[in-house]
Design a protein around this motif. Structure first.
Motif, mmCIF file in Angstrom:
data_model
loop_
_atom_site.group_PDB
_atom_site.id
_atom_site.type_symbol
_atom_site.label_atom_id
_atom_site.label_comp_id
_atom_site.label_asym_id
_atom_site.label_seq_id
_atom_site.Cartn_x
_atom_site.Cartn_y
_atom_site.Cartn_z
ATOM 1 N N GLY A 108 -43.048 12.041 -52.750
ATOM 2 C CA GLY A 108 -43.016 11.214 -51.540
ATOM 3 C C GLY A 108 -44.200 10.275 -51.455
ATOM 4 N N TRP A 109 -45.401 10.803 -51.753
ATOM 5 C CA TRP A 109 -46.586 9.932 -51.736
ATOM 6 C C TRP A 109 -46.505 8.860 -52.815
ATOM 7 C CZ3 TRP A 109 -49.217 9.406 -47.642
ATOM 8 C CH2 TRP A 109 -49.456 10.466 -46.777
ATOM 9 N N ALA A 144 -45.285 0.270 -51.349
ATOM 10 C CA ALA A 144 -46.296 -0.610 -50.762
ATOM 11 C C ALA A 144 -46.752 -1.663 -51.767
ATOM 12 C CB ALA A 144 -47.476 0.219 -50.274
ATOM 13 N N VAL A 145 -46.935 -1.247 -53.018
ATOM 14 C CA VAL A 145 -47.350 -2.204 -54.052
ATOM 15 C C VAL A 145 -46.267 -3.269 -54.247
ATOM 16 C CG1 VAL A 145 -47.779 -2.443 -56.538
ATOM 17 C CG2 VAL A 145 -48.930 -0.648 -55.231
ATOM 18 N N ALA A 186 -37.175 -0.018 -49.716
ATOM 19 C CA ALA A 186 -36.341 1.156 -49.996
ATOM 20 C C ALA A 186 -37.198 2.322 -50.494
ATOM 21 C CB ALA A 186 -35.265 0.802 -51.012
ATOM 22 N N LEU A 187 -38.184 2.054 -51.319
ATOM 23 C CA LEU A 187 -39.079 3.108 -51.779
ATOM 24 C C LEU A 187 -39.920 3.682 -50.641
ATOM 25 C CD1 LEU A 187 -40.350 1.893 -55.255
ATOM 26 C CD2 LEU A 187 -39.095 3.980 -54.744
ATOM 27 N N ILE A 188 -40.328 2.849 -49.712
ATOM 28 C CA ILE A 188 -41.085 3.346 -48.566
ATOM 29 C C ILE A 188 -40.225 4.282 -47.727
ATOM 30 C CG2 ILE A 188 -42.124 2.639 -46.364
ATOM 31 C CD1 ILE A 188 -43.282 0.216 -47.870
ATOM 32 N N VAL A 189 -38.977 3.909 -47.498
ATOM 33 C CA VAL A 189 -38.067 4.774 -46.735
ATOM 34 C C VAL A 189 -37.822 6.076 -47.501
ATOM 35 C CG1 VAL A 189 -35.705 4.991 -45.882
ATOM 36 C CG2 VAL A 189 -36.992 2.904 -45.454
ATOM 37 N N ALA A 190 -37.579 5.983 -48.807
ATOM 38 C CA ALA A 190 -37.351 7.192 -49.604
ATOM 39 C C ALA A 190 -38.588 8.090 -49.611
ATOM 40 C CB ALA A 190 -36.970 6.813 -51.035
#
Length: 166
Positions: free
Chosen positions: A16-17, A24-25, A56-60
């Motif tokens: 998750g982190w 973010a990147v 999408a990666l932030i939500v995941a």
């Protein structure tokens, strides 16, 4: 005494982190690419290749962190429950008879003003509480109070006592 569920929660938290950081990147790279272009048609490739996948990666990542923390909390509760059952009451090994026995055994009944339950006097929910009052059997007959599920008091038999307050 770590459970398997606890060992599975840690990688989910790390994933998750990592997803949050990668998202973010990508969002920063997309914003940087868009900021240098004047026309919308030249900004769309940055949106499609960086900003949307980054979001999408932030939500995941947020979903993975939530799931990991829930699994971590669940495994801790299971571990504490296993320790509680293993110890049992009075230092025994936690057999079924001890678990089925009521917590309180006093015959005196108490209630808390404004409460919905009646208890034995030595029930942990009312023991030592100065506001706990003796239960009048007229109050019990009215059906406003129910028995405590923890101490399992029995309804008193016989006529209502004359000197008690309800």
């Amino acid at each position: 005494m770590r459970t398997a569920r606890l060992r599975q929660a840690r990688p989910v938290l790390w994933a998750g982190w990592a997803a949050l950081a990668a998202g973010a990147v990508l969002c920063v790279l997309g914003w940087y690419g868009i900021s240098g272009e004047r026309y919308a048609e030249r900004q769309l490739p940055y949106l499609a290749s960086c900003t949307v996948p980054g979001a999408a990666l932030i939500v995941a990542g947020a979903i993975l962190l939530t799931h990991g923390r829930t699994a971590l909390a669940g495994s801790r509760v299971e571990e504490l429950y296993a320790l509680l059952v293993a110890a049992g009451p009075d230092g025994t090994d936690g057999d079924e008879e001890a678990a089925a026995a009521p917590v309180a055994v006093s015959g005196d009944l108490r209630m808390v003003p404004g409460g919905t339950l009646w208890h034995r006097a030595d029930c942990p929910l009312v023991a030592g509480r100065p506001e706990a009052l003796p239960v009048d059997s007229r109050v019990l007959a009215g059906g406003d109070l129910g028995p405590c599920p923890i101490c399992g008091p029995d309804a008193p038999d016989g006529p209502p006592p004359s000197g008690t307050a309800g």
